[in-house]
Design a protein around this motif. Structure first.
Motif, PDB file in Angstrom:
ATOM      1  N   ILE A   8       0.874  -1.181   0.000  1.00 16.78           N
ATOM      2  CA  ILE A   8       0.000   0.000   0.000  1.00 16.78           C
ATOM      3  C   ILE A   8       0.908   1.228   0.000  1.00 16.78           C
ATOM      4  O   ILE A   8       1.445   1.621   1.040  1.00 16.78           O
ATOM      5  N   PRO A   9       1.094   1.863  -1.168  1.00 17.06           N
ATOM      6  CA  PRO A   9       2.187   2.841  -1.331  1.00 17.06           C
ATOM      7  C   PRO A   9       1.828   4.283  -0.979  1.00 17.06           C
ATOM      8  O   PRO A   9       2.085   5.207  -1.755  1.00 17.06           O
ATOM      9  N   PHE A  10       1.272   4.484   0.196  1.00 17.18           N
ATOM     10  CA  PHE A  10       0.877   5.844   0.593  1.00 17.18           C
ATOM     11  C   PHE A  10       1.296   6.116   2.035  1.00 17.18           C
ATOM     12  O   PHE A  10       1.207   5.234   2.900  1.00 17.18           O
ATOM     13  N   CYS A  11       1.739   7.332   2.288  1.00 14.02           N
ATOM     14  CA  CYS A  11       2.099   7.771   3.638  1.00 14.02           C
ATOM     15  C   CYS A  11       1.652   9.217   3.816  1.00 14.02           C
ATOM     16  O   CYS A  11       1.573   9.986   2.849  1.00 14.02           O
ATOM     17  N   LYS A  12       1.392   9.592   5.067  1.00 17.08           N
ATOM     18  CA  LYS A  12       1.034  10.986   5.357  1.00 17.08           C
ATOM     19  C   LYS A  12       2.221  11.915   5.108  1.00 17.08           C
ATOM     20  O   LYS A  12       2.058  13.052   4.657  1.00 17.08           O
ATOM     21  N   GLN A  13       3.413  11.444   5.459  1.00 23.04           N
ATOM     22  CA  GLN A  13       4.612  12.255   5.290  1.00 23.04           C
ATOM     23  C   GLN A  13       5.804  11.318   5.160  1.00 23.04           C
ATOM     24  O   GLN A  13       5.710  10.121   5.477  1.00 23.04           O
ATOM     25  N   ALA A  14       6.923  11.844   4.687  1.00 19.04           N
ATOM     26  CA  ALA A  14       8.120  11.027   4.451  1.00 19.04           C
ATOM     27  C   ALA A  14       8.988  10.989   5.701  1.00 19.04           C
ATOM     28  O   ALA A  14       9.451  12.032   6.177  1.00 19.04           O
ATOM     29  N   CYS A  15       9.207   9.790   6.245  1.00 20.62           N
ATOM     30  CA  CYS A  15      10.148   9.648   7.353  1.00 20.62           C
ATOM     31  C   CYS A  15      11.560   9.874   6.812  1.00 20.62           C
ATOM     32  O   CYS A  15      11.880   9.476   5.689  1.00 20.62           O
ATOM     33  N   HIS A  16      12.405  10.481   7.624  1.00 23.26           N
ATOM     34  CA  HIS A  16      13.714  10.920   7.148  1.00 23.26           C
ATOM     35  C   HIS A  16      14.672   9.769   6.837  1.00 23.26           C
ATOM     36  O   HIS A  16      15.696   9.993   6.185  1.00 23.26           O
ATOM     37  N   LEU A 126      11.734  10.766  17.709  1.00 24.74           N
ATOM     38  CA  LEU A 126      10.612  10.721  16.762  1.00 24.74           C
ATOM     39  C   LEU A 126      10.608  11.950  15.858  1.00 24.74           C
ATOM     40  O   LEU A 126      10.357  11.848  14.646  1.00 24.74           O
ATOM     41  N   ARG A 127      10.893  13.106  16.431  1.00 27.60           N
ATOM     42  CA  ARG A 127      10.934  14.333  15.622  1.00 27.60           C
ATOM     43  C   ARG A 127      12.092  14.296  14.633  1.00 27.60           C
ATOM     44  O   ARG A 127      11.960  14.722  13.482  1.00 27.60           O
ATOM     45  N   MET A 128      13.256  13.800  15.093  1.00 28.32           N
ATOM     46  CA  MET A 128      14.417  13.701  14.202  1.00 28.32           C
ATOM     47  C   MET A 128      14.125  12.794  13.008  1.00 28.32           C
ATOM     48  O   MET A 128      14.558  13.056  11.879  1.00 28.32           O
ATOM     49  N   ARG A 131       8.647  11.287  12.211  1.00 24.77           N
ATOM     50  CA  ARG A 131       7.489  10.406  12.360  1.00 24.77           C
ATOM     51  C   ARG A 131       6.223  11.244  12.527  1.00 24.77           C
ATOM     52  O   ARG A 131       6.262  12.356  13.062  1.00 24.77           O
ATOM     53  N   ALA A 132       5.100  10.695  12.079  1.00 28.54           N
ATOM     54  CA  ALA A 132       3.836  11.441  12.136  1.00 28.54           C
ATOM     55  C   ALA A 132       3.207  11.399  13.521  1.00 28.54           C
ATOM     56  O   ALA A 132       2.276  12.160  13.804  1.00 28.54           O
ATOM     57  N   HIS A 133       3.701  10.515  14.399  1.00 23.80           N
ATOM     58  CA  HIS A 133       3.104  10.379  15.729  1.00 23.80           C
ATOM     59  C   HIS A 133       4.055  10.915  16.801  1.00 23.80           C
ATOM     60  O   HIS A 133       5.222  11.203  16.525  1.00 23.80           O
ATOM     61  N   ASN A 134       3.525  11.033  18.006  1.00 22.78           N
ATOM     62  CA  ASN A 134       4.344  11.479  19.121  1.00 22.78           C
ATOM     63  C   ASN A 134       4.506  10.348  20.138  1.00 22.78           C
ATOM     64  O   ASN A 134       3.935   9.263  19.990  1.00 22.78           O
ATOM     65  N   ALA A 135       5.307  10.597  21.169  1.00 24.89           N
ATOM     66  CA  ALA A 135       5.629   9.554  22.141  1.00 24.89           C
ATOM     67  C   ALA A 135       4.393   9.094  22.897  1.00 24.89           C
ATOM     68  O   ALA A 135       4.261   7.903  23.231  1.00 24.89           O
ATOM     69  N   THR A 136       3.458   9.993  23.186  1.00 25.38           N
ATOM     70  CA  THR A 136       2.226   9.601  23.879  1.00 25.38           C
ATOM     71  C   THR A 136       1.424   8.626  23.029  1.00 25.38           C
ATOM     72  O   THR A 136       0.895   7.630  23.535  1.00 25.38           O
ATOM     73  N   GLU A 137       1.365   8.895  21.725  1.00 26.37           N
ATOM     74  CA  GLU A 137       0.626   7.995  20.830  1.00 26.37           C
ATOM     75  C   GLU A 137       1.309   6.638  20.712  1.00 26.37           C
ATOM     76  O   GLU A 137       0.642   5.607  20.533  1.00 26.37           O
TER      77      GLU A 137
END
Length: 375
Positions: A8-16, A126-128, A131-137
């Protein structure tokens, strides 16, 4: 038995760090999913009627599928093949997608195993990685999945992320074990050239960890997993007893599988097929009833080397009798002195003609495998 992989070739954003094939544009998502369903129909004879034991939705981000899209693909598979009653049906998911309502949709559609891309519980990491999510998620999605009735959950973690010491990695592992998941996949941060990290590294804006630092984190991982009852059944994969990934284990055992979707791979024992890694070219070809794939016929040497590459990474090891009898490759005779050296250096063992890598050897698995390849 056989498996089916759907890319499934879709993502919300590109991970680095990611160099898998995906698009962040959702404009053609509906057409692409329809094309994947059509490819399943066009390739219904690829597995020659073998019963389907595993189905795996990978990506990309399969958790972006709607319930209707997911049901379309699963219903198409069931209309074309015999699917085992206890088939393992895995879906890769990002934490930010796994809200309670979404989890209920996935369960209703027939997903019985979740693969959650946590990667870290440490917010700066996660920010580096973008990633689209945060640590709480990261934490909450696993708890929500368990509350929704998912009892076979695997999570991904990344180690070797630059840090002053190993304290963040140790805390990630402590947090992980508290969640009581059944399976964990852990991968070293790899800097691929055609990624943000790769470009930053080339310009000196990102300094990767030293190999020794990453190796130390791998050793910490092995120790902690063993202490918490996880079995390392493949170099990067750990599970509680009985919770091995059936789909991935079949890859390592050379079981046949069909891969559908842009960039997906297939294997039928004597060849591999590689779909085009371009969504537009893929959908256009499928609309013309064409399968946009390249076929690689495997020589005996290719098949022997594939067997070495996959089995040496696993708890089951490499059966040297099988290499000799099936592929006419006598590793003991060809590499007698090298295998002696591996054993003397405690990098490998040979018992009942099965070659296993030790924990020390696993750090050098790629090089050892290359050294043993059939020419």
């Amino acid at each position: 038995m056989a498996g089916i992989y759907l890319h499934i070739p879709f993502c919300k954003q590109a991970c680095h760090y990611c160099d898998f094939h995906f698009s962040t544009s959702m404009g053609h998502k509906t057409a692409t999913i329809a094309a994947i369903a059509r490819e399943l129909e066009l390739r219904k004879d690829y597995l020659q009627g073998q019963q389907i034991e595993t189905i795996y939705f990978g990506g990309g981000t399969p958790s972006l599928l709607t319930q209707a899209e997911l049901e379309l693909l699963l219903q198409t598979i069931r209309s074309l093949a015999i699917v085992s009653d206890d088939a393992e049906i895995t879906l890769e998911a990002n934490p930010d997608d796994l809200k309670p309502a979404k989890l209920q949709e996935l369960k209703a559609a027939g997903i019985n195993r979740l693969s959650i891309g946590l990667q870290s519980f440490h917010e700066p990491h996660l920010r580096m990685m973008n990633r689209a999510h945060n640590a709480t998620e990261s934490l909450q999605c696993v708890k929500d999945a368990q509350a929704a009735g998912f009892s076979n959950i695997t999570v991904d973690l990344i180690y070797g992320i630059p840090a002053p010491d190993h304290s963040i990695w140790l805390q990630d592992l402590r947090t992980l074990f508290a969640l009581k998941v059944q399976h964990v996949s852990c991968y070293a941060l790899t800097i691929e050239p055609d990624t943000a990290l790769g470009r930053w590294s080339k310009k000196g804006k990102f300094i990767p960890s030293e190999d020794d630092f990453t190796a130390q984190q791998f050793e910490i991982l092995l120790d902690q997993m063993a202490q918490h009852g996880f079995v390392q059944y493949e170099i990067s994969n750990f599970c509680q007893p009985g919770y091995e990934s059936r789909h991935n284990s079949n890859y390592w055992r050379s079981v046949h599988y069909l891969g559908v979707g842009p960039s997906a791979h297939s294997f039928n024992g004597h060849s591999r097929q590689y779909n085009v890694a371009n969504n537009r070219k893929y959908t256009e070809a499928i609309s013309q009833q064409l399968i946009p794939t390249v076929i690689e016929e495997l020589t005996i040497a290719d098949q022997a080397n594939d067997y070495l590459l996959t089995t040496l990474r696993t708890i089951w090891g490499c059966d040297l009798n099988q290499l000799r009898n099936k592929y006419n490759y006598d590793v003991l005779a060809t590499h007698h002195l090298y295998l002696q050296q591996l054993q003397q250096k405690e990098l490998a063992t040979i018992q009942n003609n099965v070659l296993h890598l030790t924990d020390k050897g696993k750090l050098l698995a790629d090089q050892i495998t290359l050294d043993l390849f059939m020419e």
